[in-house]
Structures are given as structure tokens and as C-alpha cells.
Design a protein around this motif. Structure first.
Motif, short mmCIF file in Angstrom:
data_model
loop_
_atom_site.label_atom_id
_atom_site.label_comp_id
_atom_site.label_asym_id
_atom_site.label_seq_id
_atom_site.Cartn_x
_atom_site.Cartn_y
_atom_site.Cartn_z
N LEU A 34 0.82 -1.20 0.00
CA LEU A 34 0.00 0.00 0.00
C LEU A 34 0.86 1.26 0.00
N ARG A 35 1.99 1.22 0.73
CA ARG A 35 2.87 2.40 0.80
C ARG A 35 3.46 2.74 -0.56
N THR A 36 3.88 1.71 -1.29
CA THR A 36 4.43 1.93 -2.62
C THR A 36 3.36 2.45 -3.57
N ILE A 37 2.16 1.90 -3.48
CA ILE A 37 1.06 2.35 -4.33
C ILE A 37 0.74 3.82 -4.08
N MET A 38 0.71 4.23 -2.79
CA MET A 38 0.42 5.62 -2.45
C MET A 38 1.51 6.56 -2.98
N LEU A 39 2.77 6.13 -2.85
CA LEU A 39 3.87 6.94 -3.38
C LEU A 39 3.74 7.10 -4.89
N TYR A 40 3.39 6.00 -5.55
CA TYR A 40 3.24 6.03 -7.00
C TYR A 40 2.11 6.98 -7.41
N ILE A 41 0.97 6.92 -6.71
CA ILE A 41 -0.16 7.78 -7.04
C ILE A 41 0.19 9.25 -6.83
N CYS A 42 0.83 9.55 -5.68
CA CYS A 42 1.22 10.93 -5.39
C CYS A 42 2.22 11.46 -6.41
N GLU A 43 3.19 10.65 -6.74
CA GLU A 43 4.20 11.06 -7.72
C GLU A 43 3.57 11.28 -9.09
N ASN A 44 2.65 10.39 -9.47
CA ASN A 44 1.98 10.50 -10.76
C ASN A 44 1.15 11.78 -10.85
N HIS A 45 0.44 12.07 -9.76
CA HIS A 45 -0.41 13.27 -9.73
C HIS A 45 0.45 14.53 -9.76
N PHE A 46 1.51 14.54 -8.96
CA PHE A 46 2.40 15.70 -8.90
C PHE A 46 3.07 15.95 -10.24
N GLN A 47 3.43 14.86 -10.92
CA GLN A 47 4.09 14.97 -12.23
C GLN A 47 3.14 15.61 -13.25
N ARG A 48 1.85 15.25 -13.19
CA ARG A 48 0.89 15.78 -14.15
C ARG A 48 0.62 17.27 -13.95
N ILE A 49 0.51 17.70 -12.68
CA ILE A 49 0.13 19.09 -12.43
C ILE A 49 1.31 20.05 -12.48
N SER A 50 2.52 19.56 -12.22
CA SER A 50 3.67 20.46 -12.17
C SER A 50 4.74 20.13 -13.19
N ASN A 51 4.57 18.99 -13.90
CA ASN A 51 5.55 18.54 -14.89
C ASN A 51 6.94 18.34 -14.28
N SER A 52 6.95 17.93 -13.01
CA SER A 52 8.23 17.65 -12.34
C SER A 52 7.98 16.64 -11.22
N SER A 53 9.05 16.00 -10.77
CA SER A 53 8.95 15.00 -9.73
C SER A 53 8.94 15.65 -8.35
N MET A 54 8.11 15.14 -7.45
CA MET A 54 8.10 15.68 -6.09
C MET A 54 9.33 15.22 -5.30
N PHE A 55 10.03 14.20 -5.80
CA PHE A 55 11.24 13.71 -5.13
C PHE A 55 12.49 14.48 -5.54
N THR A 56 12.61 14.72 -6.85
CA THR A 56 13.86 15.29 -7.38
C THR A 56 13.71 16.69 -7.94
N GLY A 57 12.49 17.09 -8.27
CA GLY A 57 12.29 18.38 -8.94
C GLY A 57 12.62 18.32 -10.42
N LEU A 58 12.92 17.13 -10.94
CA LEU A 58 13.25 16.96 -12.34
C LEU A 58 12.01 16.66 -13.16
N LYS A 59 12.11 16.91 -14.46
CA LYS A 59 11.05 16.49 -15.37
C LYS A 59 11.08 14.98 -15.58
N ALA A 60 12.19 14.37 -15.23
CA ALA A 60 12.34 12.92 -15.39
C ALA A 60 11.27 12.17 -14.60
N ILE A 61 10.74 11.11 -15.22
CA ILE A 61 9.68 10.32 -14.60
C ILE A 61 10.29 9.31 -13.63
#
Length: 378
Positions: free
Chosen positions: A289-316
């Protein structure tokens, strides 16, 4: 005569016997000290014993002089490699440089030390190549091989050294600001550059580059060289038009310095020639469940900001290891108009084997383009 030679006579009272014993002992010493564990923990002893190859060939040349079974023939096999070896040594004198000034040192996370030093005049190299170097502050004659992380267009040279063995730890401790040293700043002695498995990336219209662990170091130079050349039209005649870069690491904190490299590369990539994917392997099970939640949050953040919430990069960011077979099939389908695609990897042996297996599986379909794998193991 009536003398009947014993085994003791043949072994210890003839040139052939004595040299045979010495040859066996020499080979055993070289073999034992070539073990990966000794190379990692006691590189100095590996290097010293490996120099016994000189004695090995001398003994081989002497071994047949007693003519017990016929005239000596080893020199037939020795002469051609010896000529090539001498020519190589003469050529290497041209790539051996005097002491170079250290411009900057920086202790980076994950026990990585960055060393930036002056570039010798007329020093030409390709991104992805490596050098042998030593630091005058440590053992002057103990050279180690490192990939250049600076790009060919830069007016300095740099390497990133991961502290793993005795010499690399001494190097890191030597440049630690907390260790007060009264002596002057040491210098770098350099030999090279030498060819690497990743240097031919520009020959392919489409390239897939995969870095695992400290094996990302060649790509610090290659990616910087790629985006600089394409953004300035310097590489307008180069075949490479698209690069997929896959970075496989346990977690971002293991190689934080490389995130800075990627951030700089993304800023320079105005032509979008580069597509970066980061695979984090040190996470919970993919159905956790923890991995799934991280994946969902990262996916959502990537769509709205075009960057990773972990690295700040555009890289997926991806969680888990890449599915190489499906990735290669996707790239083959997208670039069906090319004949061959280069796959370059650098990292542990297990990574190389898995990529090789995936490429063989995909190539068995006998559909163009074909994937060609070139690699280096770290």
C-alpha cells in the motif's frame, strides 16, 4: 651411463624442471591475488603481484633451453604479442601527462568525491572514455581507472570517485576539510584517455543508455555532451537524434550528486533530444500500500507540475526495476524506420546480463530495428 634419473633430478636439477616449478608458483600467486575480494580490499598487493608477468615470460623463454623434448618454440608465440606490447607502451608515452593542478575538490553524499583538475594542452577525448590517474598526496605509482565526468567541450577535467576500497577511502579522507594538512595541495598524474564501451553513442540515430549504481559516471559526461552539441547545432551531422536514459538506483540519496547533473542537463536540452526515466529499486513490494500511495502521489504531482516531487526533475520516477523486454519492444515499434538501435549500459554484472538477455529475446523476433548492446561492468 648407468645413472637412472629420478623425479627429483628432473624437477630440481634441470633448467626445464626448475623453471617449471617457478612458473607454477608465479601463476598461482598472480591467480590468487587477482581475486575480486583482494582487488577491492588490497589493490596494492594485486598490482604488485600482477607485475610478475615479466618474470613469467622470462621463465617461459628459458624453460625449453635444456632441449629435453626438442628445441625451444615458445618464442614463436611470444614474438608477435611482444612487438604489439612494445608499440603500445611507446604509444602510451604520448598519453602520459605530467602533474596537473587540482582546481577543486568536493565531498559529495554517498561517499563520492569530486575532483576537478586542469586539462592538459591538446588533450582530446570522447564522452564516455576513461583515464588512469594517481594523486601525488598518496602513492605516486599506484594508478586507478576512472571515467571522465567532464564533457569534451569543457576546459577542465573531472572525475567522481566512489569510496569503496583502501585507496579511494584514503583519497576521500585526504580531501576532507576536517583533516587539517600542513602540506601543499597535491597534484594529479594522468594517463589516457582510453576507449570505453559507451563512447560510440553518436553512431546510432536512437540510443538507449542505462546506468546502474556508480555506473552512471560515464553518462555525466555523455548527457552533458549530447545536449550541448544538439542545442548549439555542434552535432548537426551526428546520427543521434533521440536518447532514452534509464537511471537505476536504490534510492535518490545514494547518488544525490547525479541529480544535480541531470538538473543541469534538463535545462540545456532545448531540442528535447533526451528522455530520462529514474527507477527506484529500494522500495517495498510493488503491491504494498505504501508503494502504491507513493506512485499515485508522484503520478499526480508529475501531471500538475511537470516535475517529480522527489527530485524536482522532469524525469519520470518509477518504483521497481524496468521491464526491459517491453521497453525495447515499445522503442522498436516507435522507430521502425531505423535499422539498428544502440543499447549502452554501465553497472553491475547482473544488470549487464539482464539487459543482454532482454536484447536477445527481442532480437529473436528478427524484426527491424535490431538492438546492439555495448557495455561496461563496474
Amino acid at each position: 651411463s648407468d645413472f637412472r634419473p629420478t623425479i627429483t633430478y628432473w624437477l630440481f636439477q634441470t633448467v626445464t624442471g626448475i623453471t617449471a616449478i617457478l612458473l607454477v608458483v608465479t601463476v598461482c600467486i598472480i591467480f590468487i591475488f587477482a581475486h575480486p575480494l583482494i582487488r577491492l580490499k588490497a589493490y596494492k598487493y594485486f598490482w604488485l603481484t600482477h607485475n610478475l608477468y615479466v618474470a613469467l615470460y622470462i621463465l617461459c623463454l628459458i624453460h625449453g633451453l635444456a632441449r629435453l623434448t626438442g628445441p625451444p618454440r615458445f618464442w614463436y608465440f611470444f614474438i608477435v604479442p611482444a612487438i604489439i606490447y612494445v608499440l603500445d607502451k611507446v604509444t602510451s608515452l604520448q598519453t602520459k601527462f605530467v602533474e596537473l593542478d587540482i582546481l577543486e575538490t568536493e565531498l559529495l553524499p554517498s561517499d563520492v568525491t569530486k575532483i576537478k583538475f586542469t586539462r592538459p594542452p591538446n588533450f582530446k577525448y570522447l564522452s564516455g572514455q576513461w583515464v588512469r590517474l594517481t594523486c601525488t598526496g598518496l602513492r605516486r605509482k599506484e594508478y586507478h581507472s576512472f571515467t571522465l565526468t567532464s564533457a569534451p567541450h569543457e576546459n577542465f577535467l573531472s572525475v567522481h570517485v566512489k569510496a569503496q576500497g583502501p585507496w579511494t577511502w584514503k583519497l576521500r579522507n585526504y580531501f576532507d576539510p576536517s583533516n587539517v594538512r600542513k602540506e601543499e595541495m597535491p597534484k594529479i598524474r594522468l594517463e589516457g584517455p582510453f576507449g570505453g564501451g559507451n563512447q560510440d553513442w553518436y553512431e546510432f540515430e536512437v540510443a538507449v543508455m542505462i546506468g546502474g549504481g556508480i555506473g552512471v559516471t560515464p553518462y555525466a559526461s555523455i548527457l552533458n555532451d549530447l545536449v550541448f552539441g544538439t542545442s548549439t547545432n555542434r552535432y548537426s551531422g551526428v546520427a543521434c537524434k533521440k536518447v532514452y536514459f534509464l537511471w537505476i538506483c536504490p534510492s535518490h540519496r545514494h547518488f544525490e550528486w547525479f541529480i544535480d547533473v541531470l538538473r543541469d542537463v534538463e535545462k540545456k536540452d532545448v531540442t528535447n533530444v533526451l528522455e530520462i526515466h529514474i527507477f527506484i529499486t529500494q522500495f517495498f513490494h510493488k503491491f504494498d500500500l505504501r508503494t502504491i500511495m507513493l506512485y499515485i502521489c508522484e503520478n499526480h504531482f508529475q501531471r500538475i507540475s511537470n516535475s517529480s516531487m522527489f527530485t524536482g526533475l522532469k524525469a519520470i520516477n518509477h518504483f521497481g526495476r524496468p521491464d526491459m523486454i517491453n521497453l525495447l519492444k515499445y522503442i522498436r515499434k516507435k522507430y521502425g524506420h531505423v535499422n539498428k538501435i544502440g543499447v549502452f549500459s554501465c553497472g553491475p554484472t547482473a544488470l549487464t546480463k539482464s539487459i543482454t538477455t532482454a536484447i536477445e529475446t527481442v532480437n529473436n523476433a528478427r524484426i527491424l530495428p535490431r538492438f546492439i548492446h555495448r557495455f561496461e561492468n563496474f
